[in-house]
Design an enzyme around this catalytic site. Structure first.
Site, short mmCIF file in Angstrom:
data_model
loop_
_atom_site.label_atom_id
_atom_site.label_comp_id
_atom_site.label_asym_id
_atom_site.label_seq_id
_atom_site.Cartn_x
_atom_site.Cartn_y
_atom_site.Cartn_z
N SER A 244 80.91 19.64 21.68
CA SER A 244 80.30 19.19 20.44
C SER A 244 81.12 18.22 19.63
O SER A 244 82.24 17.84 19.82
CB SER A 244 80.28 20.54 19.51
OG SER A 244 79.79 20.20 18.19
N ASP B 231 75.57 22.03 23.61
CA ASP B 231 75.66 21.32 22.34
C ASP B 231 75.80 22.67 21.04
O ASP B 231 75.18 23.58 21.43
CB ASP B 231 74.64 20.51 22.07
CG ASP B 231 74.76 19.82 20.53
OD1 ASP B 231 75.64 19.34 20.31
OD2 ASP B 231 73.82 19.99 19.92
N ALA B 232 76.39 22.14 20.29
CA ALA B 232 76.38 23.38 19.11
C ALA B 232 75.38 23.34 17.96
O ALA B 232 74.55 24.22 17.83
CB ALA B 232 77.97 23.20 18.43
N TYR B 233 75.52 22.42 17.33
CA TYR B 233 74.67 22.03 15.91
C TYR B 233 73.22 21.76 16.57
O TYR B 233 72.82 20.57 16.77
CB TYR B 233 75.22 21.00 14.96
CG TYR B 233 76.62 21.56 14.47
CD1 TYR B 233 76.58 22.68 13.70
CD2 TYR B 233 77.79 21.00 14.88
CE1 TYR B 233 77.91 23.16 13.23
CE2 TYR B 233 78.94 21.30 14.52
CZ TYR B 233 79.10 22.36 13.63
OH TYR B 233 80.41 22.85 13.44
N ARG C 137 70.81 16.01 8.13
CA ARG C 137 71.00 16.24 9.52
C ARG C 137 70.87 14.55 10.18
O ARG C 137 71.65 14.27 11.09
CB ARG C 137 69.95 17.23 10.32
CG ARG C 137 70.07 17.14 11.89
CD ARG C 137 71.49 17.42 12.43
NE ARG C 137 71.67 17.79 13.75
CZ ARG C 137 72.86 17.85 14.47
NH1 ARG C 137 73.82 17.65 13.92
NH2 ARG C 137 72.79 17.95 15.85
#
Length: 225
Positions: A121, A9-11, A45
């Site tokens: 992502s 995953d990225a974030y 977020r």
């Protein structure tokens, strides 16, 4: 079944989602952030993720940049912030999020050992390209896969299908790593071998599946595989 493919995953996993607010709060032009940026970053977020889930359930998809802006607008209002220049600065910095310190060496080690590597992502392709370029990790990634190609956000199976479609691997060949407990659970239920990077020391989500491994950061991913 041996691991051949390591997907991240990225974030929040490779890139620090708090970095934009933390950085802007140090700039004199955005001094109002200094007292509220941790709460703003948390709310930003949370709303960003909530809006992806709600859109997925409702079948009303948009790109991740839209939910990123919508989440920020909610967070700014909750923190009593109205400055459009601050909003613009926070969004600008989101395209340049810092990678966590252990990320470059970890990915380089995986590549040296012959593993395929990639990102999966919710982020839109242009957002992901910006973050990867800013972090200087493009040379240690074989693919950057975005939900935009299937029109639904995680944890829908169509998203996880992108890995097998691209790499030609079986589900059990994949180690999927995410800092989001719900994402790690979703990937585990799909059939990936999974790691939850629990940086905040949170409780395990009560869901239909659980990650096989829990780690405080990405430092020992290469040892695991």
């Amino acid at each position: 079944m041996p691991i051949t493919t390591c997907i991240f995953d990225a974030y929040g996993t490779l890139f620090d989602v708090n970095a934009a607010a933390a950085h802007a709060a140090k700039e004199p032009a955005h001094a109002a952030l200094a007292a509220v940026w941790p709460a703003l970053a948390r709310d930003w977020r949370l709303k960003q993720l909530q809006y992806t889930w709600l859109r997925a359930v409702a079948g009303v998809h948009c790109d991740f940049w839209q939910v990123t802006q919508d989440g920020l607008d909610w967070a700014m209002e909750a923190s009593g912030l109205t400055d459009e220049a601050t909003r613009a600065r926070l969004l600008e910095l989101y395209w340049e999020l810092a990678a966590y310190p252990e990320v470059p060496a970890m990915l380089a080690t995986l590549k040296e050992r012959g593993f395929a590597t990639g990102i999966l992502s919710n982020g839109s392709p242009d957002m992901l390209d910006g973050a990867v370029s800013s972090a200087g990790i493009g040379h240690v990634l074989d693919a950057i896969l975005s939900v935009q190609s299937v029109g639904v956000f995680k944890p829908h199976d169509k998203v996880y299908d992108l890995v097998g479609d691209h790499f030609g691997c079986e589900r059990g060949d994949v180690l999927f790593v995410s800092s989001n407990g719900w994402d790690a659970a979703g990937a585990a239920g799909y059939g990936f071998q999974t790691v939850w990077v629990n940086r905040a020391g949170e409780p395990m989500d009560r869901l239909y599946a659980s990650p096989a491994h829990v780690m405080p950061d990405l430092t020992k991913i290469a040892e695991l595989v």
